[in-house]
Design a protein around this motif. Structure first.
Motif, PDB file in Angstrom:
ATOM      1  N   LYS A  74      35.159 -62.288  -9.274  1.00  0.00           N
ATOM      2  CA  LYS A  74      36.369 -63.073  -9.023  1.00  0.00           C
ATOM      3  C   LYS A  74      36.907 -62.794  -7.622  1.00  0.00           C
ATOM      4  CE  LYS A  74      40.750 -64.570 -10.849  1.00  0.00           C
ATOM      5  NZ  LYS A  74      41.601 -64.648 -12.008  1.00  0.00           N
ATOM      6  N   ARG A  75      36.887 -61.529  -7.202  1.00  0.00           N
ATOM      7  CA  ARG A  75      37.320 -61.197  -5.835  1.00  0.00           C
ATOM      8  C   ARG A  75      36.412 -61.868  -4.808  1.00  0.00           C
ATOM      9  NH1 ARG A  75      37.966 -56.121  -8.339  1.00  0.00           N
ATOM     10  NH2 ARG A  75      36.070 -55.337  -7.357  1.00  0.00           N
ATOM     11  N   LEU A  76      35.112 -61.904  -5.085  1.00  0.00           N
ATOM     12  CA  LEU A  76      34.168 -62.572  -4.189  1.00  0.00           C
ATOM     13  C   LEU A  76      34.458 -64.067  -4.128  1.00  0.00           C
ATOM     14  CD1 LEU A  76      31.671 -62.630  -2.373  1.00  0.00           C
ATOM     15  CD2 LEU A  76      30.277 -62.805  -4.465  1.00  0.00           C
ATOM     16  N   ALA A  77      34.735 -64.685  -5.273  1.00  0.00           N
ATOM     17  CA  ALA A  77      35.055 -66.116  -5.310  1.00  0.00           C
ATOM     18  C   ALA A  77      36.304 -66.415  -4.480  1.00  0.00           C
ATOM     19  CB  ALA A  77      35.247 -66.579  -6.753  1.00  0.00           C
ATOM     20  N   GLU A  78      37.316 -65.565  -4.596  1.00  0.00           N
ATOM     21  CA  GLU A  78      38.540 -65.753  -3.809  1.00  0.00           C
ATOM     22  C   GLU A  78      38.258 -65.597  -2.321  1.00  0.00           C
ATOM     23  OE1 GLU A  78      41.202 -62.929  -5.613  1.00  0.00           O
ATOM     24  OE2 GLU A  78      41.521 -64.208  -7.374  1.00  0.00           O
ATOM     25  N   LEU A  79      37.439 -64.616  -1.963  1.00  0.00           N
ATOM     26  CA  LEU A  79      37.066 -64.410  -0.565  1.00  0.00           C
ATOM     27  C   LEU A  79      36.312 -65.627  -0.018  1.00  0.00           C
ATOM     28  CD1 LEU A  79      36.767 -62.446   1.887  1.00  0.00           C
ATOM     29  CD2 LEU A  79      34.620 -61.719   0.831  1.00  0.00           C
ATOM     30  N   LEU A  80      35.354 -66.142  -0.789  1.00  0.00           N
ATOM     31  CA  LEU A  80      34.586 -67.309  -0.349  1.00  0.00           C
ATOM     32  C   LEU A  80      35.473 -68.549  -0.230  1.00  0.00           C
ATOM     33  CD1 LEU A  80      31.269 -66.824  -2.339  1.00  0.00           C
ATOM     34  CD2 LEU A  80      31.607 -66.605   0.130  1.00  0.00           C
ATOM     35  N   ASN A  81      36.409 -68.741  -1.163  1.00  0.00           N
ATOM     36  CA  ASN A  81      37.333 -69.876  -1.075  1.00  0.00           C
ATOM     37  C   ASN A  81      38.157 -69.816   0.203  1.00  0.00           C
ATOM     38  OD1 ASN A  81      36.586 -71.246  -3.409  1.00  0.00           O
ATOM     39  ND2 ASN A  81      37.955 -70.039  -4.685  1.00  0.00           N
ATOM     40  N   LYS A  82      38.654 -68.628   0.546  1.00  0.00           N
ATOM     41  CA  LYS A  82      39.416 -68.466   1.796  1.00  0.00           C
ATOM     42  C   LYS A  82      38.539 -68.725   3.010  1.00  0.00           C
ATOM     43  CE  LYS A  82      42.724 -65.096   0.019  1.00  0.00           C
ATOM     44  NZ  LYS A  82      43.185 -63.698   0.077  1.00  0.00           N
ATOM     45  N   LEU A  83      37.316 -68.221   2.979  1.00  0.00           N
ATOM     46  CA  LEU A  83      36.389 -68.407   4.085  1.00  0.00           C
ATOM     47  C   LEU A  83      36.085 -69.886   4.316  1.00  0.00           C
ATOM     48  CD1 LEU A  83      34.463 -66.968   6.139  1.00  0.00           C
ATOM     49  CD2 LEU A  83      32.718 -67.166   4.369  1.00  0.00           C
ATOM     50  N   ILE A  84      35.824 -70.625   3.243  1.00  0.00           N
ATOM     51  CA  ILE A  84      35.528 -72.059   3.368  1.00  0.00           C
ATOM     52  C   ILE A  84      36.763 -72.814   3.856  1.00  0.00           C
ATOM     53  CG2 ILE A  84      34.891 -74.149   2.087  1.00  0.00           C
ATOM     54  CD1 ILE A  84      32.557 -72.203   2.717  1.00  0.00           C
ATOM     55  N   ALA A  85      37.944 -72.462   3.379  1.00  0.00           N
ATOM     56  CA  ALA A  85      39.177 -73.118   3.842  1.00  0.00           C
ATOM     57  C   ALA A  85      39.362 -72.891   5.341  1.00  0.00           C
ATOM     58  CB  ALA A  85      40.382 -72.596   3.058  1.00  0.00           C
ATOM     59  N   GLU A  86      39.130 -71.678   5.818  1.00  0.00           N
ATOM     60  CA  GLU A  86      39.232 -71.394   7.251  1.00  0.00           C
ATOM     61  C   GLU A  86      38.192 -72.191   8.034  1.00  0.00           C
ATOM     62  OE1 GLU A  86      38.908 -67.174   7.827  1.00  0.00           O
ATOM     63  OE2 GLU A  86      40.711 -66.768   6.630  1.00  0.00           O
ATOM     64  N   TYR A  87      36.963 -72.233   7.522  1.00  0.00           N
ATOM     65  CA  TYR A  87      35.889 -72.986   8.175  1.00  0.00           C
ATOM     66  C   TYR A  87      36.276 -74.455   8.305  1.00  0.00           C
ATOM     67  CZ  TYR A  87      31.294 -74.995   9.054  1.00  0.00           C
ATOM     68  OH  TYR A  87      30.248 -75.684   9.606  1.00  0.00           O
ATOM     69  N   GLU A  88      36.756 -75.047   7.200  1.00  0.00           N
ATOM     70  CA  GLU A  88      37.112 -76.469   7.215  1.00  0.00           C
ATOM     71  C   GLU A  88      38.306 -76.750   8.112  1.00  0.00           C
ATOM     72  OE1 GLU A  88      35.403 -78.200   3.027  1.00  0.00           O
ATOM     73  OE2 GLU A  88      37.421 -77.342   2.992  1.00  0.00           O
ATOM     74  N   SER A  89      39.227 -75.803   8.228  1.00  0.00           N
ATOM     75  CA  SER A  89      40.374 -76.032   9.127  1.00  0.00           C
ATOM     76  C   SER A  89      39.904 -76.037  10.585  1.00  0.00           C
ATOM     77  CB  SER A  89      41.457 -74.997   8.916  1.00  0.00           C
ATOM     78  OG  SER A  89      41.059 -73.730   9.393  1.00  0.00           O
ATOM     79  N   ARG A  90      38.850 -75.304  10.889  1.00  0.00           N
ATOM     80  CA  ARG A  90      38.310 -75.275  12.261  1.00  0.00           C
ATOM     81  C   ARG A  90      37.362 -76.419  12.541  1.00  0.00           C
ATOM     82  NH1 ARG A  90      35.720 -69.883  12.147  1.00  0.00           N
ATOM     83  NH2 ARG A  90      37.214 -69.156  10.657  1.00  0.00           N
ATOM     84  N   TYR A  91      36.464 -76.747  11.602  1.00  0.00           N
ATOM     85  CA  TYR A  91      35.354 -77.644  11.881  1.00  0.00           C
ATOM     86  C   TYR A  91      35.365 -78.947  11.081  1.00  0.00           C
ATOM     87  CZ  TYR A  91      33.670 -73.281  13.847  1.00  0.00           C
ATOM     88  OH  TYR A  91      33.555 -72.114  14.545  1.00  0.00           O
ATOM     89  N   GLY A  92      36.309 -79.110  10.187  1.00  0.00           N
ATOM     90  CA  GLY A  92      36.373 -80.315   9.366  1.00  0.00           C
ATOM     91  C   GLY A  92      35.842 -80.077   7.977  1.00  0.00           C
ATOM     92  N   GLU A  93      36.197 -80.999   7.104  1.00  0.00           N
ATOM     93  CA  GLU A  93      35.854 -80.874   5.695  1.00  0.00           C
ATOM     94  C   GLU A  93      34.359 -80.944   5.452  1.00  0.00           C
ATOM     95  OE1 GLU A  93      36.763 -83.090   1.428  1.00  0.00           O
ATOM     96  OE2 GLU A  93      37.745 -83.786   3.239  1.00  0.00           O
ATOM     97  N   LEU A  94      33.874 -80.067   4.597  1.00  0.00           N
ATOM     98  CA  LEU A  94      32.478 -80.121   4.157  1.00  0.00           C
ATOM     99  C   LEU A  94      32.395 -81.138   3.029  1.00  0.00           C
ATOM    100  CD1 LEU A  94      31.720 -76.304   4.067  1.00  0.00           C
ATOM    101  CD2 LEU A  94      30.743 -77.955   5.645  1.00  0.00           C
TER     102      LEU A  94
END
Length: 95
Positions: A74-94
């Motif tokens: 669950k901690r890994l899932a939360e970390l990955l969700n934050k990482l993808i949100a940061e990525y999309e804010s920089r580079y656009g929605e996947l």
């Protein structure tokens, strides 16, 4: 004599992490699969070297299996969700 709050030594605010990378190995994977039981989550990572999707069967070369508790997953899932949100804010929605 009573110490004032300014005179008291402060406790560390968090645990400092020291990364030991002596045994670290990096791998590229383009395949991931996961399943779970009540006690553990199992994730398999590997490489699909075949890009022909019309094949009736594909072979995945599994390179890593990670087994963890549901709490760690669950901690890994939360970390990955934050990482993808940061990525999309920089580079656009996947998509």
């Amino acid at each position: 004599m009573v110490e004032s709050p300014a005179e008291k030594k402060s406790e560390p605010v968090g645990t400092r992490v020291k990364w030991n990378v002596e045994q670290l190995k990096s791998s590229y994977v383009n395949f991931a699969n996961a399943n779970s039981t009540r006690e553990e989550v199992v994730m398999n990572f590997g490489l699909n070297a075949s890009w022909d999707r019309s094949q009736p069967e594909m072979e995945i070369e599994l390179a890593h299996r990670i087994v963890m508790s549901p709490f760690a997953a669950k901690r890994l899932a939360e970390l990955l969700n934050k990482l993808i949100a940061e990525y999309e804010s920089r580079y656009g929605e996947l998509k």
